[in-house]
Scaffold this motif. Structure first.
Motif, PDB file in Angstrom:
ATOM      1  N   ASP A 150       0.819  -1.126  -0.076  1.00  0.00           N
ATOM      2  CA  ASP A 150       0.045   0.094  -0.136  1.00  0.00           C
ATOM      3  C   ASP A 150       0.829   1.254   0.005  1.00  0.00           C
ATOM      4  N   ALA A 151       2.016   1.154   0.708  1.00  0.00           N
ATOM      5  CA  ALA A 151       2.934   2.241   0.835  1.00  0.00           C
ATOM      6  C   ALA A 151       3.323   2.704  -0.590  1.00  0.00           C
ATOM      7  N   LYS A 152       3.413   1.719  -1.285  1.00  0.00           N
ATOM      8  CA  LYS A 152       3.879   1.951  -2.841  1.00  0.00           C
ATOM      9  C   LYS A 152       3.049   1.933  -3.803  1.00  0.00           C
ATOM     10  N   ALA A 153       1.737   1.879  -3.594  1.00  0.00           N
ATOM     11  CA  ALA A 153       0.415   1.873  -4.256  1.00  0.00           C
ATOM     12  C   ALA A 153       0.509   0.710  -5.454  1.00  0.00           C
ATOM     13  N   GLN A 154       1.030  -0.403  -4.922  1.00  0.00           N
ATOM     14  CA  GLN A 154       1.084  -1.568  -5.715  1.00  0.00           C
ATOM     15  C   GLN A 154       0.027  -2.564  -5.313  1.00  0.00           C
ATOM     16  N   ARG A 155      -0.159  -3.498  -6.123  1.00  0.00           N
ATOM     17  CA  ARG A 155      -1.103  -4.492  -5.945  1.00  0.00           C
ATOM     18  C   ARG A 155      -0.704  -5.969  -6.463  1.00  0.00           C
ATOM     19  N   VAL A 156      -1.231  -7.037  -6.031  1.00  0.00           N
ATOM     20  CA  VAL A 156      -0.963  -8.270  -6.378  1.00  0.00           C
ATOM     21  C   VAL A 156      -1.958  -9.150  -7.006  1.00  0.00           C
ATOM     22  N   ASP A 157      -1.464  -9.506  -8.098  1.00  0.00           N
ATOM     23  CA  ASP A 157      -2.253 -10.506  -9.065  1.00  0.00           C
ATOM     24  C   ASP A 157      -2.165 -11.825  -8.925  1.00  0.00           C
ATOM     25  N   VAL A 158      -3.185 -12.540  -8.324  1.00  0.00           N
ATOM     26  CA  VAL A 158      -3.112 -14.038  -8.057  1.00  0.00           C
ATOM     27  C   VAL A 158      -3.613 -14.698  -9.337  1.00  0.00           C
ATOM     28  N   GLN A 159      -2.485 -15.517  -9.882  1.00  0.00           N
ATOM     29  CA  GLN A 159      -3.485 -16.311 -10.847  1.00  0.00           C
ATOM     30  C   GLN A 159      -3.074 -17.796 -10.559  1.00  0.00           C
ATOM     31  N   ALA A 160      -4.285 -18.435 -10.255  1.00  0.00           N
ATOM     32  CA  ALA A 160      -4.114 -19.808  -9.627  1.00  0.00           C
ATOM     33  C   ALA A 160      -5.396 -20.929 -10.259  1.00  0.00           C
ATOM     34  N   PRO A 161      -4.904 -21.841 -10.441  1.00  0.00           N
ATOM     35  CA  PRO A 161      -6.170 -22.912 -10.934  1.00  0.00           C
ATOM     36  C   PRO A 161      -7.182 -22.687 -10.001  1.00  0.00           C
ATOM     37  N   PRO A 162      -8.402 -23.321 -10.283  1.00  0.00           N
ATOM     38  CA  PRO A 162      -9.620 -23.405  -9.593  1.00  0.00           C
ATOM     39  C   PRO A 162      -9.453 -24.560  -8.455  1.00  0.00           C
ATOM     40  N   GLY A 163      -9.957 -24.423  -7.286  1.00  0.00           N
ATOM     41  CA  GLY A 163     -10.056 -25.458  -6.456  1.00  0.00           C
ATOM     42  C   GLY A 163      -8.813 -25.206  -5.622  1.00  0.00           C
ATOM     43  N   PRO A 164      -8.986 -25.949  -4.207  1.00  0.00           N
ATOM     44  CA  PRO A 164      -7.697 -26.041  -3.298  1.00  0.00           C
ATOM     45  C   PRO A 164      -6.451 -26.709  -3.745  1.00  0.00           C
ATOM     46  N   ILE A 165      -5.407 -26.388  -3.153  1.00  0.00           N
ATOM     47  CA  ILE A 165      -4.325 -27.006  -3.204  1.00  0.00           C
ATOM     48  C   ILE A 165      -3.867 -27.423  -1.957  1.00  0.00           C
ATOM     49  N   HIS A 166      -3.974 -28.808  -1.534  1.00  0.00           N
ATOM     50  CA  HIS A 166      -3.656 -29.490  -0.333  1.00  0.00           C
ATOM     51  C   HIS A 166      -2.074 -30.032  -0.424  1.00  0.00           C
ATOM     52  N   MET A 167      -1.764 -29.679   0.662  1.00  0.00           N
ATOM     53  CA  MET A 167      -0.238 -30.200   1.054  1.00  0.00           C
ATOM     54  C   MET A 167       0.077 -30.326   2.345  1.00  0.00           C
ATOM     55  N   ASP A 168       1.120 -30.984   2.685  1.00  0.00           N
ATOM     56  CA  ASP A 168       1.498 -31.385   4.237  1.00  0.00           C
ATOM     57  C   ASP A 168       2.784 -30.135   4.246  1.00  0.00           C
ATOM     58  N   ALA A 169       2.768 -29.288   5.235  1.00  0.00           N
ATOM     59  CA  ALA A 169       3.792 -28.468   5.347  1.00  0.00           C
ATOM     60  C   ALA A 169       3.596 -27.551   6.693  1.00  0.00           C
ATOM     61  N   ASP A 170       4.902 -26.715   6.930  1.00  0.00           N
ATOM     62  CA  ASP A 170       4.769 -26.109   8.360  1.00  0.00           C
ATOM     63  C   ASP A 170       4.032 -24.641   7.795  1.00  0.00           C
ATOM     64  N   LYS A 171       2.835 -24.416   8.227  1.00  0.00           N
ATOM     65  CA  LYS A 171       2.290 -23.243   7.837  1.00  0.00           C
ATOM     66  C   LYS A 171       2.880 -22.107   7.840  1.00  0.00           C
ATOM     67  N   THR A 172       3.281 -21.728   9.265  1.00  0.00           N
ATOM     68  CA  THR A 172       4.005 -20.581   9.511  1.00  0.00           C
ATOM     69  C   THR A 172       5.185 -20.258   8.624  1.00  0.00           C
ATOM     70  N   ARG A 173       5.896 -21.596   8.615  1.00  0.00           N
ATOM     71  CA  ARG A 173       7.164 -21.316   7.607  1.00  0.00           C
ATOM     72  C   ARG A 173       6.907 -20.787   6.112  1.00  0.00           C
ATOM     73  N   LEU A 174       5.922 -21.498   5.818  1.00  0.00           N
ATOM     74  CA  LEU A 174       5.678 -21.218   4.229  1.00  0.00           C
ATOM     75  C   LEU A 174       4.989 -19.767   3.917  1.00  0.00           C
ATOM     76  N   VAL A 175       4.206 -19.408   5.210  1.00  0.00           N
ATOM     77  CA  VAL A 175       3.673 -18.005   5.050  1.00  0.00           C
ATOM     78  C   VAL A 175       4.760 -17.198   5.078  1.00  0.00           C
ATOM     79  N   GLN A 176       5.842 -17.495   5.881  1.00  0.00           N
ATOM     80  CA  GLN A 176       7.061 -16.490   5.880  1.00  0.00           C
ATOM     81  C   GLN A 176       7.787 -16.366   4.695  1.00  0.00           C
ATOM     82  N   VAL A 177       7.988 -17.776   4.079  1.00  0.00           N
ATOM     83  CA  VAL A 177       8.641 -17.644   2.830  1.00  0.00           C
ATOM     84  C   VAL A 177       7.926 -16.898   1.506  1.00  0.00           C
ATOM     85  N   MET A 178       6.765 -16.941   1.469  1.00  0.00           N
ATOM     86  CA  MET A 178       5.788 -16.093   0.643  1.00  0.00           C
ATOM     87  C   MET A 178       5.794 -14.852   0.873  1.00  0.00           C
TER      88      MET A 178
END
Length: 657
Positions: free
Chosen positions: A380-408
């Motif tokens: 927001d500070a730079k008036a930028q936006r994010v365009d997410v391009q994803a296939p329909p439906g959920p993507i299930h996986m086994d992961a450490d949620k906190t760490r992957l949020v940190q990566v992304m």
């Protein structure tokens, strides 16, 4: 008429005479051929009558079997066989087979005159007259003892080598046919790659390569290089059965037979992931001095505006607008400091091998949403936006949620930092077989080709520290790579060059089959502050840091809780009977009585029979949590405590009372 006793010499002599009709028997061969057979010494060549008695004997037979001609003529040939072969009537069976089939060949142990044994190749041929009547047998025996010993030595050598290869666990050693299909598999290959022998034999070795390498034709190129050069060595990412990746050193050697016909390829693979990490850390240590200078600069940067904002508020205490503006500035800078400290702590845990993933079923789109929300202030500070391009439906996986949020979140913040205001950051996800591919694409300043790999190294920045207006510690991308690799994935950067933007590609393994209900719904999430605030609690807050205790108490009281503060352990034991707390929040690192001593002592204090104890600490490793649980704490919170986690813990402990 009296029958004369059998005379072997007489039988042998009569075998040389013509019968009544003037015809010769089986030994009436022409003299040149007879002389030739007699002279051969490498083969025992002799004849038997129809009953198996010896009727001729050459020099080779005498040399190999040890009998002189006069000793053996007329004797039954079964004496050349071992007792067990005679007992099972093997000599008679050989003659019968030769008579029926015309010829019989065998290999086995035979016995010399002195009782010693030798390994023989034996050919018995039925001999018939012009009318087709059986008149005896021709027998050729060759001593193959030396060849058998050599073959047995070779077999034992090959067996020893096979056992050696089978027993090696540090190396995957296996053979490919000329087309690249697996024909052998040792225990090291099972250990490193995860496949059992029966699962992998017959499959093409390209199954071990990442999809991008297969698409680029790398497996086929390596076979061709090995075929032409004899041997090829390579290092790169390889894929295990479970979809995780490891850094491998691979040697592929062409194997030819004595006619120079390609038999296949020998392949030796070693997991070099740990060595690669060590080398990266060694290179990182060389940049430590630059990092320390950068760290000092980066920590002072947010402290300066915080100090200025506090000074302004002190000079104009009645100016509400100034206060609001200053508080917003302080919040942003404190959040920035918290991220710096968190990144430093994580890097420390990774380099010392103390970080542990807490994997659970998650949905990647939820992770992506949390990451974007965390990066929202910078966008927001730079008036930028994010365009997410994803296939329909959920993507299930086994992961450490906190760490992957940190990566992304790190990747989105990185894209925002190096992109001009008003631009778009694209996040494109796709699923290819059992691999999730995520691309973060920006329109920023790009990356020079020589820096595409270096930017993932610890403390490395493309610009010289202190000269880049964007700042940073140079640990964000290194942290991302480490966390991604701990998940069994890879991350790579690509750029057309300076000024042309960048693309960061993340690949993560997906489970073979998603378990139903793996993604947590809203009902499974910890209650937020509002839910906790509905249940007012009596809380005892024990912390020797007065500012930390007072500020946290203020927040708890604003949410309706009744808070009593104790600034050391002794005071906590004094006030506990009076306030009779539902919850005791206890700092662990205090002078005098630490938190562990406080909780042990408080167990015997009146008014704390129903109290639930929560540890407050800056340490959050699994071992730290085990220590607090063993000491009698009901929960473990890591400083700085997130309000949602704090209120959720209070609500949970209240519900379990």
């Amino acid at each position: 008429m009296t029958k004369r006793p059998d005379d072997p010499q007489r039988r042998a002599a009569s075998a040389q005479r013509p019968d009544a009709g003037g015809r010769h028997d089986l030994h009436s061969a022409d003299t040149p051929y007879r002389t030739l057979v007699e002279a051969i010494q490498d083969y025992a060549i002799f004849t038997l009558d129809v009953d198996g008695h010896v009727s001729s004997w050459n020099k080779g037979a005498a040399r190999i079997k040890g009998y002189k001609r006069e000793e053996i003529l007329g004797k039954h040939f079964s004496r050349f066989y071992t007792p067990d072969a005679v007992a099972r009537h093997w000599p008679e069976a050989e003659l019968k087979a030769a008579a029926e089939q015309g010829r019989f060949e065998d290999e086995g142990w035979r016995v010399r005159k002195d009782g010693s044994r030798f390994w023989a190749n034996v050919v018995i041929t039925a001999l018939r007259d012009a009318e087709g009547r059986l008149i005896g047998f021709g027998k050729v025996t060759r001593d193959l003892t030396n060849q058998r010993r050599a073959a047995e030595a070779l077999r034992q050598s090959e067996e020893t080598l096979r056992l050696l290869v089978e027993g090696v666990k540090d190396y995957a050693i296996f053979m490919l046919d000329p087309g690249g299909h697996i024909v052998s598999w040792n225990s090291g290959a099972s250990y490193i790659k995860g496949y059992r022998r029966d699962e992998i034999i017959g499959r093409h070795f390209s199954v071990f390569y990442p999809q991008e390498d297969v698409a680029a034709g790398k497996p086929g190129r390596q076979l061709e290089l090995a075929r032409r050069a004899g041997r090829v060595e390579d290092e790169g990412w390889r894929v295990r059965k479970d979809g995780s990746l490891f850094w491998a050193n691979v040697t592929l050697t062409a194997v030819y037979d004595e006619s120079r016909v390609l038999r296949g390829f020998a392949k030796v693979t070693r997991d070099m992931s740990e060595r690669r990490r060590r080398e990266e850390l060694e290179r990182s240590s060389q940049r430590l001095n630059e990092f320390l200078a950068t760290l000092s600069h980066e920590l002072r940067n947010p402290l300066a505006p915080v100090h200025s904002a506090l000074t302004a508020m002190r000079l104009a205490p009645e100016d509400a607008a100034l206060a609001n503006k200053s508080l917003g500035l302080i919040e942003r800078q404190v959040a920035h400091l918290s991220r710096l400290v968190d990144d430093l702590l994580d890097i420390g845990r990774i380099t010392s091998g103390r970080i542990e993933l807490r994997t659970e079923p998650v949905e990647f789109n939820d992770i992506l949403a949390l990451a974007i929300e965390g990066a929202r202030p910078a966008l927001d500070a730079k008036a930028q936006r994010v365009d997410v391009q994803a296939p329909p439906g959920p993507i299930h996986m086994d992961a450490d949620k906190t760490r992957l949020v940190q990566v992304m979140q790190n990747l989105v913040l990185n894209a925002s930092k190096f992109s001009p205001p008003g631009t778009v950051v694209v996040i494109a996800t796709s699923v290819q077989n059992r691999t999730l591919e995520v691309r973060v694409i920006d329109q920023g300043r790009g990356i020079a080709p020589h820096a595409l790999e270096d930017i993932f190294h610890l403390f490395v920045q493309e610009s010289r520290p202190g000269t880049d207006v964007h700042g940073g510690l140079g640990i964000g991308l290194s942290l991302c790579r480490s966390l991604v690799e701990l998940h069994g994935g890879t991350i790579a950067a690509a750029s057309a060059g300076p000024g042309l933007g960048s693309t960061f590609t993340l690949r993560l393994p997906l489970p073979a089959a998603h378990k139903a209900g793996a993604a947590q719904g809203p009902a499974q999430q910890a209650p937020g502050p509002g839910a906790a605030a509905l249940q007012a609690q009596r809380i005892l807050l024990v912390d020797d840091n007065r500012d930390a205790a007072d500020s946290l108490a203020m927040l708890l009281e604003m949410c309706g809780h009744e808070v009593t503060i104790a600034y050391d352990g002794a005071e906590a034991l004094h006030v506990a009977p009076r306030c009779r707390p539902h919850i005791a929040l206890i700092d662990l690192a205090m002078p005098g009585m630490d938190g562990f001593e406080v909780v042990r002592a408080m167990r015997g204090v009146a008014g704390t029979e129903l109290t639930r104890f929560v540890a407050l600490t800056g340490f959050g490793q699994p071992a730290d949590r085990q220590h607090t649980e063993a000491a009698g704490f009901d929960a473990h919170l890591v400083k700085p405590v997130e309000l949602e986690a704090l209120f959720g813990t209070i609500a949970r402990l209240h519900r379990t009372d």
